[in-house]
Design a protein around this motif. Structure first.
Motif, PDB file in Angstrom:
ATOM      1  N   GLY A  73       0.784  -1.141  -0.062  1.00 48.65           N
ATOM      2  CA  GLY A  73      -0.081   0.075  -0.023  1.00 48.65           C
ATOM      3  C   GLY A  73       0.953   1.095   0.031  1.00 48.65           C
ATOM      4  O   GLY A  73       0.385   2.308  -0.378  1.00 48.65           O
ATOM      5  N   ASN A  74       2.067   1.132   0.276  1.00 47.57           N
ATOM      6  CA  ASN A  74       3.068   2.387   0.320  1.00 47.57           C
ATOM      7  C   ASN A  74       3.678   2.711  -0.984  1.00 47.57           C
ATOM      8  O   ASN A  74       4.244   3.651  -1.067  1.00 47.57           O
ATOM      9  CB  ASN A  74       3.950   1.978   1.499  1.00 47.57           C
ATOM     10  CG  ASN A  74       3.663   1.916   2.750  1.00 47.57           C
ATOM     11  OD1 ASN A  74       3.926   2.627   3.538  1.00 47.57           O
ATOM     12  ND2 ASN A  74       3.205   0.581   2.931  1.00 47.57           N
ATOM     13  N   LEU A  75       3.664   1.817  -2.099  1.00 49.99           N
ATOM     14  CA  LEU A  75       4.338   2.010  -3.074  1.00 49.99           C
ATOM     15  C   LEU A  75       3.433   2.223  -4.283  1.00 49.99           C
ATOM     16  O   LEU A  75       2.320   1.862  -4.262  1.00 49.99           O
ATOM     17  CB  LEU A  75       5.069   0.936  -3.365  1.00 49.99           C
ATOM     18  CG  LEU A  75       6.162   0.324  -2.465  1.00 49.99           C
ATOM     19  CD1 LEU A  75       6.614  -0.995  -2.715  1.00 49.99           C
ATOM     20  CD2 LEU A  75       7.230   1.621  -2.010  1.00 49.99           C
ATOM     21  N   ILE A  76       3.821   3.425  -4.991  1.00 49.95           N
ATOM     22  CA  ILE A  76       3.170   3.654  -6.195  1.00 49.95           C
ATOM     23  C   ILE A  76       3.028   2.720  -7.203  1.00 49.95           C
ATOM     24  O   ILE A  76       4.156   2.070  -7.194  1.00 49.95           O
ATOM     25  CB  ILE A  76       3.320   5.131  -6.913  1.00 49.95           C
ATOM     26  CG1 ILE A  76       4.883   5.204  -7.682  1.00 49.95           C
ATOM     27  CG2 ILE A  76       3.412   6.220  -5.791  1.00 49.95           C
ATOM     28  CD1 ILE A  76       5.253   6.208  -8.522  1.00 49.95           C
ATOM     29  N   ASN A  77       2.313   2.467  -7.998  1.00 49.10           N
ATOM     30  CA  ASN A  77       2.146   1.596  -9.425  1.00 49.10           C
ATOM     31  C   ASN A  77       3.021   1.990 -10.352  1.00 49.10           C
ATOM     32  O   ASN A  77       2.712   3.004 -11.017  1.00 49.10           O
ATOM     33  CB  ASN A  77       0.676   1.348  -9.634  1.00 49.10           C
ATOM     34  CG  ASN A  77       0.676  -0.140 -10.667  1.00 49.10           C
ATOM     35  OD1 ASN A  77       1.664  -0.290 -11.109  1.00 49.10           O
ATOM     36  ND2 ASN A  77      -0.570  -0.615 -10.657  1.00 49.10           N
ATOM     37  N   LEU A  78       4.030   1.473 -10.647  1.00 52.01           N
ATOM     38  CA  LEU A  78       5.228   1.940 -11.509  1.00 52.01           C
ATOM     39  C   LEU A  78       4.399   1.918 -13.008  1.00 52.01           C
ATOM     40  O   LEU A  78       5.004   2.425 -13.921  1.00 52.01           O
ATOM     41  CB  LEU A  78       6.359   1.190 -11.528  1.00 52.01           C
ATOM     42  CG  LEU A  78       7.229   1.462 -10.204  1.00 52.01           C
ATOM     43  CD1 LEU A  78       8.624   0.899 -10.197  1.00 52.01           C
ATOM     44  CD2 LEU A  78       7.391   2.902 -10.223  1.00 52.01           C
TER      45      LEU A  78
END
Lengths: 124, 634
Positions: B378-383
């Motif tokens: 949930g912390n990481l943007i979807n690359l």
């Protein structure tokens, strides 16, 4: 030969008391907007902490200043929160209480002065 | 023969002695000059760095930023300034660590160059959440109270310490809004972290080089951005100060050594694993002995700061509680009652004061407990959805984080091999990580863990170059340290400045937001492209907010396909006295960079609404537009 330094330990607490009273004066009267801004920021960020700083064991200026600012903001926040939760919010009253705490710390400093420092002057 | 030999030796010693005396008479002047010249070099280099920074600022046009943020508009002189400063710092810290004021100036200059730059360039408050925090302060100023049951931002109304403090400062100073100074909060908090870190590092080592290198690496690697006008920055500063006070003046080893200074010795000597570990606490630093009054005052300060953290922020109290608990359990600090006191304060606040929030959110908090995978992801943007520039930024941030963790681990092991078992620092690195199991903290827990572990990871990272007092004397360590610093600065600039296109708000956007909050009817519906604008900073509780980008995927697709009819349906709801659609440049930047909607969605919606005969433009400038329904009118 031992020389006794002039005891200036009263200077900071007296300056703090004057700053506190001046801050209260400009805030309560609403006069002098620019000095008010400077005084309020300087006093709320440093005043209460410095009033007790002389009693702190900090062995360098960085630690002493940091502790003073942290303590000042901590005291400001605690007093503000108490009045907020008492449904008695009034920035004038909060400030007066903080000035009172600063005066108390300053009086403590004056009434419990540190031993005057001595310096050993080497004879050639 | 032997006598002659002895006589010659004596003569030789006399000559040596006379020569030494001669040198002693003549050298000090020359040495002093050389010494002063050496001292002038870093001062000159700092001046060069500041000069390069100052001449960089006037040519920067924030409006021209691309999706790699400020890096795309900063001139080469800015980067040169940072390189000069890094070279000067590396030289000074490894060769003249006794020049504390010069080292102080280096770090100060770095902090100013990094953290004052946006405030100077923009002239407006950066980052949408900072505006929202100004809005909570504004609420307290107007109402003189908080509303723990409020619909929007009720967490802030249940942990209002930071906002109450700022309401006090703003009103006492005679200002109309915290906006007047909030832009400088980032610089202020970083300076405060600086002072607190010095206290912490002095408690961990007596090696002045290690202390200053750790401070340096902290600021080079703190890319998380939790240093703005926010309760987290406030809580973090107090967290560092508390840890600094406890490690410096309440470390148990020092307590034992100061037996003659009126300090109690622990009743039972520690045994077993904990005792063995406790005996190996970091450097046995001797600090000033505490008089009883000083001890009481310091503990009073700790308690005041603990209370301020408890009522100001949700996460920091738990981080501090964990830290106190572990430091006490491992016999690092006293008094042992501190974690108990902190625990009581935290629980009392959560279950007796912040009950409205706790009641509403307890279930969701409990449900996210143990779901490590989702807490992390949930912390990481979807690359796959982000723009190319943002992919680079994300990779830089993640890469920097992993590199810091790896180098810190290597530094810890290197110091361990050299006989330093830095128990306190090691515990404080490890303590935040279990939070991954507990909660995702609105999708930010990973970054907060890094943030809380960072001061101590920076210490170990520096320990890689300075595992002992004797190490780092050759040219290798300063050169490697300088090279690593430059590499880290590159990654840091990407990670820290990389989202500035969406964090920056033009004066036109601010003017539009001012118009909206100054003219929208109380109770209105505000439809926002996204929440990324100068948002909710005035009268915020009077409106209902609906950001389009947070709608379910199907709803977003319908809005993008046919915004006029969808918006007409939403805005026709008579539950609200008026309804507005607000779209700005920064919202478009966010959508196009992060990918919360297909790129160009907000531009398309704006065009279609402009073309529609159902809507009219209530306000517009080059960076913002406000729509209302024609047949309804506000």
């Amino acid at each position: 030969m031992k020389m006794e330094r002039m005891d200036l330990s009263w200077l900071l607490p007296v300056a703090l008391m004057v700053a506190g009273l001046l801050t209260a004066l400009v805030v309560l009267t609403g006069i002098f907007p620019l000095p008010r801004l400077v005084l309020v920021f300087a006093f709320l960020f440093l005043g209460p902490g410095l009033a007790f700083a002389r009693l702190l064991p900090a062995d360098d200026i960085f630690a002493r200043v940091t502790l003073s600012i942290a303590l000042s903001l901590g005291i400001d926040a605690v007093v503000a929160m108490i009045l907020l939760y008492m449904d008695a919010w009034s920035y004038q009253n909060i400030l007066l209480i903080i000035v009172g705490i600063t005066l108390l710390g300053s009086i403590l400093q004056i009434s419990h002065p540190r031993e005057p420092e001595t310096v050993q002057e080497e004879r050639e | 023969m032997a006598e002659r030999y002895q006589q010659r030796s004596k003569d030789l010693e006399d000559v040596k002695s006379e020569f030494s005396t001669y040198l002693g008479r003549t050298q000090p002047g020359a040495t002093a000059v050389l010494h002063e010249l050496q001292r002038l070099l870093p001062i000159a280099l700092i001046a060069v760095a500041v000069f390069l920074w100052l001449i960089s600022l006037p040519v920067v046009k924030p409006r021209d930023m691309t999706d790699i943020g400020l890096l795309s508009v900063l001139p080469v002189t800015y980067y040169l300034g940072l390189i000069v400063l890094t070279a000067s710092f590396s030289y000074t810290v490894f060769r003249h660590a006794e020049w504390r004021w010069l080292l102080f100036l280096h770090v100060l200059t770095f902090i100013v160059m990094i953290h004052a730059t946006p405030a100077i360039l923009y002239g407006t408050l950066r980052y949408s959440w900072a505006w929202k925090h100004v809005g909570i302060t504004d609420y307290i100023m107007r109402h003189g109270s908080v509303n723990p049951n409020i619909d929007f931002f009720n967490a802030y109304h249940n942990w209002p310490g930071f906002f109450a403090l700022n309401a006090l400062i703003t009103q006492a100073a005679g200002l109309s809004s915290a906006l007047d100074y909030a832009s400088w909060a980032t610089l202020f908090f970083n300076l405060m972290f600086f002072g607190a870190l010095l206290t912490i590092y002095r408690s961990l080592t007596t090696d002045s080089r290690l202390i200053w290198l750790s401070v340096w690496f902290f600021f080079l690697t703190d890319w998380i951005g939790q240093d703005y006008f926010a309760p987290q920055s406030f809580g973090y500063f107090f967290y560092l100060v508390i840890i600094g006070i406890l490690l410096r003046w309440f470390a148990i080893r020092r307590q034992r050594r100061s037996l003659d200074q009126t300090m109690p010795i622990p009743a039972h000597p520690r045994r077993g694993l904990w005792g063995w570990l406790a005996e190996r606490i970091s450097e046995p630093v001797e600090g000033p002995a505490l008089a009883p009054a000083q001890r009481v005052l310091l503990l009073a300060i700790v308690i005041v700061l603990m209370a301020s953290i408890v009522f100001s922020h949700q996460l920091t109290p738990f981080m501090l509680l964990s830290a106190l608990l572990m430091l006490v359990l491992f016999g690092v600090i006293y008094p042992r009652s501190l974690p108990f006191l902190m625990g009581v304060m935290v629980l009392a606040w959560v279950f007796f004061v912040a009950t409205p929030f706790t009641g509403q959110n307890l279930n969701s908090m409990l449900s996210s407990f143990g779901t490590v995978k989702s807490n992390v992801s949930g912390n990481l943007i979807n690359l796959h959805e982000a723009s190319t520039g943002q992919v680079v930024i994300a990779i830089m941030g993640r890469g920097l984080t992993l590199m810091v963790i790896f180098l810190a681990a290597a530094g810890f092991l290197r110091r361990l091999r050299k006989g330093h078992f830095d128990l306190a620092a090691m515990l404080l690195v490890v303590i935040p990580f279990p939070m991954l199991v507990a909660n995702n903290y609105g999708g930010e827990i990973l970054f907060r863990i890094y943030f809380f572990a960072l001061p101590f990871m920076a210490f170990f990272l520096s320990g890689l170059f300075l595992p002992t007092q004797e190490s780092g004397r050759s040219l290798v360590a300063p050169v490697l340290s300088a090279l690593l610093s430059v590499g880290i600065i590159v990654a840091f600039l990407f990670a820290y400045y990389g989202k500035e296109k969406q964090y920056y708000f033009t004066p036109e956007e601010v003017a539009a937001a001012n118009y909206l909050y100054g003219n929208a009817l109380p109770g209105s519906l505000l439809i926002e492209g996204t929440g990324d604008y100068p948002a909710r900073f005035r009268n915020y509780e009077l409106y209902t907010y609906v950001p389009i980008d947070l709608e379910p995927t199907e709803a977003k697709a319908q809005i993008i396909a046919n915004p006029a009819s969808e918006m007409q349906r939403w805005m026709g709801n008579r539950q609200y006295p008026a309804a507005y659609i607000f779209i700005t440049r920064s919202m478009m930047a966010e959508v196009n960079m992060v990918g919360s909607m297909p790129a160009g969605s907000l531009e398309s919606i704006t065009r279609k609404l402009m073309d529609s005969d159902k809507f009219k433009v209530l306000y517009s400038n080059q960076d913002a537009v406000i729509f209302v329904l024609k047949d309804r009118g506000p």
